[in-house]
Write a protein that holds these residues in place. Structure first.
Motif, PDB file in Angstrom:
ATOM      1  N   GLN A   6       0.848  -1.199   0.000  1.00 17.52           N
ATOM      2  CA  GLN A   6       0.000   0.000   0.000  1.00 17.52           C
ATOM      3  C   GLN A   6       0.880   1.244   0.000  1.00 17.52           C
ATOM      4  O   GLN A   6       1.835   1.338   0.783  1.00 17.52           O
ATOM      5  CB  GLN A   6      -0.935   0.012   1.212  1.00 17.52           C
ATOM      6  N   PHE A   9      -2.333   5.070   3.644  1.00 13.67           N
ATOM      7  CA  PHE A   9      -3.431   4.513   4.413  1.00 13.67           C
ATOM      8  C   PHE A   9      -4.740   4.759   3.662  1.00 13.67           C
ATOM      9  O   PHE A   9      -4.893   5.774   2.980  1.00 13.67           O
ATOM     10  CB  PHE A   9      -3.513   5.148   5.800  1.00 13.67           C
ATOM     11  N   GLY A  10      -5.672   3.812   3.817  1.00  9.64           N
ATOM     12  CA  GLY A  10      -6.954   3.987   3.145  1.00  9.64           C
ATOM     13  C   GLY A  10      -7.751   2.700   3.090  1.00  9.64           C
ATOM     14  O   GLY A  10      -7.416   1.704   3.748  1.00  9.64           O
ATOM     15  N   ASP A  11      -8.798   2.725   2.302  1.00  5.56           N
ATOM     16  CA  ASP A  11      -9.663   1.566   2.113  1.00  5.56           C
ATOM     17  C   ASP A  11      -8.838   0.417   1.526  1.00  5.56           C
ATOM     18  O   ASP A  11      -8.232   0.568   0.463  1.00  5.56           O
ATOM     19  CB  ASP A  11     -10.803   1.947   1.167  1.00  5.56           C
ATOM     20  N   PRO A  12      -8.790  -0.748   2.201  1.00  9.17           N
ATOM     21  CA  PRO A  12      -7.979  -1.860   1.690  1.00  9.17           C
ATOM     22  C   PRO A  12      -8.331  -2.281   0.276  1.00  9.17           C
ATOM     23  O   PRO A  12      -7.449  -2.730  -0.471  1.00  9.17           O
ATOM     24  CB  PRO A  12      -8.280  -2.995   2.687  1.00  9.17           C
ATOM     25  N   GLU A  14      -8.954  -0.412  -2.080  1.00 10.88           N
ATOM     26  CA  GLU A  14      -8.470   0.610  -3.018  1.00 10.88           C
ATOM     27  C   GLU A  14      -6.957   0.803  -2.988  1.00 10.88           C
ATOM     28  O   GLU A  14      -6.345   1.080  -4.027  1.00 10.88           O
ATOM     29  CB  GLU A  14      -9.155   1.953  -2.715  1.00 10.88           C
ATOM     30  N   LEU A  45      -6.816  -5.283   8.334  1.00 11.56           N
ATOM     31  CA  LEU A  45      -7.485  -4.242   7.554  1.00 11.56           C
ATOM     32  C   LEU A  45      -7.495  -2.912   8.298  1.00 11.56           C
ATOM     33  O   LEU A  45      -7.386  -1.848   7.679  1.00 11.56           O
ATOM     34  CB  LEU A  45      -8.915  -4.682   7.209  1.00 11.56           C
ATOM     35  N   TRP A  46      -7.608  -2.971   9.636  1.00 11.26           N
ATOM     36  CA  TRP A  46      -7.506  -1.723  10.404  1.00 11.26           C
ATOM     37  C   TRP A  46      -6.122  -1.105  10.236  1.00 11.26           C
ATOM     38  O   TRP A  46      -5.982   0.114  10.149  1.00 11.26           O
ATOM     39  CB  TRP A  46      -7.770  -1.993  11.894  1.00 11.26           C
ATOM     40  N   VAL A  48      -4.199  -1.382   7.587  1.00 11.78           N
ATOM     41  CA  VAL A  48      -4.171  -0.784   6.245  1.00 11.78           C
ATOM     42  C   VAL A  48      -4.858   0.578   6.258  1.00 11.78           C
ATOM     43  O   VAL A  48      -4.407   1.530   5.614  1.00 11.78           O
ATOM     44  CB  VAL A  48      -4.844  -1.717   5.223  1.00 11.78           C
ATOM     45  N   ARG A  49      -5.932   0.686   7.007  1.00  9.30           N
ATOM     46  CA  ARG A  49      -6.677   1.955   7.079  1.00  9.30           C
ATOM     47  C   ARG A  49      -5.954   2.997   7.932  1.00  9.30           C
ATOM     48  O   ARG A  49      -6.271   4.180   7.883  1.00  9.30           O
ATOM     49  CB  ARG A  49      -8.069   1.710   7.655  1.00  9.30           C
ATOM     50  N   SER A  51      -5.984   2.756  11.332  1.00  7.23           N
ATOM     51  CA  SER A  51      -6.801   2.930  12.534  1.00  7.23           C
ATOM     52  C   SER A  51      -6.470   1.919  13.625  1.00  7.23           C
ATOM     53  O   SER A  51      -7.256   1.727  14.549  1.00  7.23           O
ATOM     54  CB  SER A  51      -8.292   2.818  12.169  1.00  7.23           C
ATOM     55  N   LYS A  55       1.088   1.424  13.309  1.00  5.18           N
ATOM     56  CA  LYS A  55       1.009   2.179  12.057  1.00  5.18           C
ATOM     57  C   LYS A  55       2.348   2.090  11.323  1.00  5.18           C
ATOM     58  O   LYS A  55       3.323   2.749  11.702  1.00  5.18           O
ATOM     59  CB  LYS A  55       0.640   3.638  12.327  1.00  5.18           C
TER      60      LYS A  55
END
Length: 325
Positions: A6, A9-12, A14, A45-46, A48-49, A51, A55
């Motif tokens: 990735q 950070f963002g919607d996995p 995307e 997934l958190w 990746v976002r 959150s 991090k």
């Protein structure tokens, strides 16, 4: 080799894409593992976002758990062999063809345990059995958990049964009760029914619910606390619906309730090697005996990560979503 990477950070669905990266090499005390399967966990997934508590710096890899075959041994590694099947958890970057993992953190996979089960062996099952151990319950005790049809909830129910501990499960929809019944898990109540508290009493009777596990957050956490006996303990494991807890102050004050957090990284780090080995042995024996099941919803290729990430969040999912490099 190919790996999911990735750039931000963002919607996995995307931000993750397959990228060619250099093959890793094992250093001292490490092993190189060719990945066979890797599960998608909510915390992956958190992360990746952006959150989650961890991090990574961008660009970053993703995934944390896998089953694979040892390809090479780093200097000083003993007790493992090239060609041996192993499971590893906490190995960041697991959504790839090859990963490097600390030799001390990999678990040899015995015959009779499938790749699908072994790929999930370390993270969720070990979190579940460590959580059960953290509750410090005795045979015959009762506890209540929400998200009972989630991966950890299903595992907790099976592990508790094997220890003679009784668990009351809460789910948010009636369909979840039937899903768990099909897996052999009973004593489950759907909270979308106005009379759900009466159903709880029918199941539990006069037995005190001495502990509760909240994996949802919001008002669902308050529902769990409202069911606890005096001096009951609420352990907060996750926050699937809300990052805040809505708990009635009266329940906390008059029941003298205690609220604790459970974060696997800290609990595992403080655990002795003997305790870790004993809990892992309990898991392997349960899987081999068929008393502990690790169902799979579907296996996706790395290139289909967008579909896989969406499938992970689909309502009614009955097993883990896995990635195959």
């Amino acid at each position: 080799m190919r790996a999911l990477v990735q750039p931000r950070f963002g919607d996995p669905s995307e931000v993750l894409s397959v990228t060619e990266v250099p093959d890793p090499q094992p250093g001292p005390g490490q092993v190189l593992v060719r990945v066979l399967l890797s599960p998608i966990h909510n915390h992956d997934l958190w992360t990746v976002r952006g959150s989650y508590g961890f991090k990574p710096e961008m660009p970053a890899r993703a995934g944390t758990e896998a089953v694979g075959v040892v390809e090479a041994l780093g200097e000083g590694v003993e007790g493992l062999e090239v060609g041996q099947r192993v499971a590893t958890g906490g190995s960041f970057g697991a959504w790839a063809e090859l990963i490097v993992a600390p030799a001390a953190g990999v678990v040899p996979v015995p015959e009779g345990v499938s790749d699908e089960a072994a790929s999930q062996l370390v993270s969720m099952p070990f979190s579940a059995i460590a959580l059960l151990d953290f509750l410090e319950l005795s045979e015959g005790d009762w506890f209540v958990q929400n998200a009972a049809n989630g991966a950890v909830g299903r595992l907790l129910a099976q592990l508790a049964e094997a220890r003679g501990v009784h668990v009351l499960g809460l789910v948010r929809r009636a369909d979840g009760v039937e899903e768990l019944r099909e897996q052999g898990i009973g004593r489950v109540v759907a909270t979308d029914d106005d009379g759900w508290r009466d159903r709880v009493r029918e199941i539990v009777g006069d037995a005190p619910l001495v502990a509760g596990v909240d994996s949802v957050g919001g008002a669902a956490a308050g529902d769990v606390v409202s069911l606890l006996a005096d001096d009951g303990v609420l352990v907060v494991f996750g926050a699937m619906a809300s990052p805040t807890l809505e708990i009635g102050s009266g329940d906390v004050i008059f029941k003298q309730a205690v609220i604790k957090g459970f974060w696997g990284s800290k609990v595992f780090g403080a655990m002795s090697a003997d305790k870790r080995a004993a809990l892992m042995g309990e898991l392997v024996r349960g899987i081999a005996a068929g008393t502990l099941t690790l169902p799979v919803e579907k296996v996706y290729a790395l290139e289909d990560i967008a579909d896989a990430a969406r499938a992970n969040g689909a309502p009614g999912r009955r097993g883990k979503v896995l990635l195959r490099p």
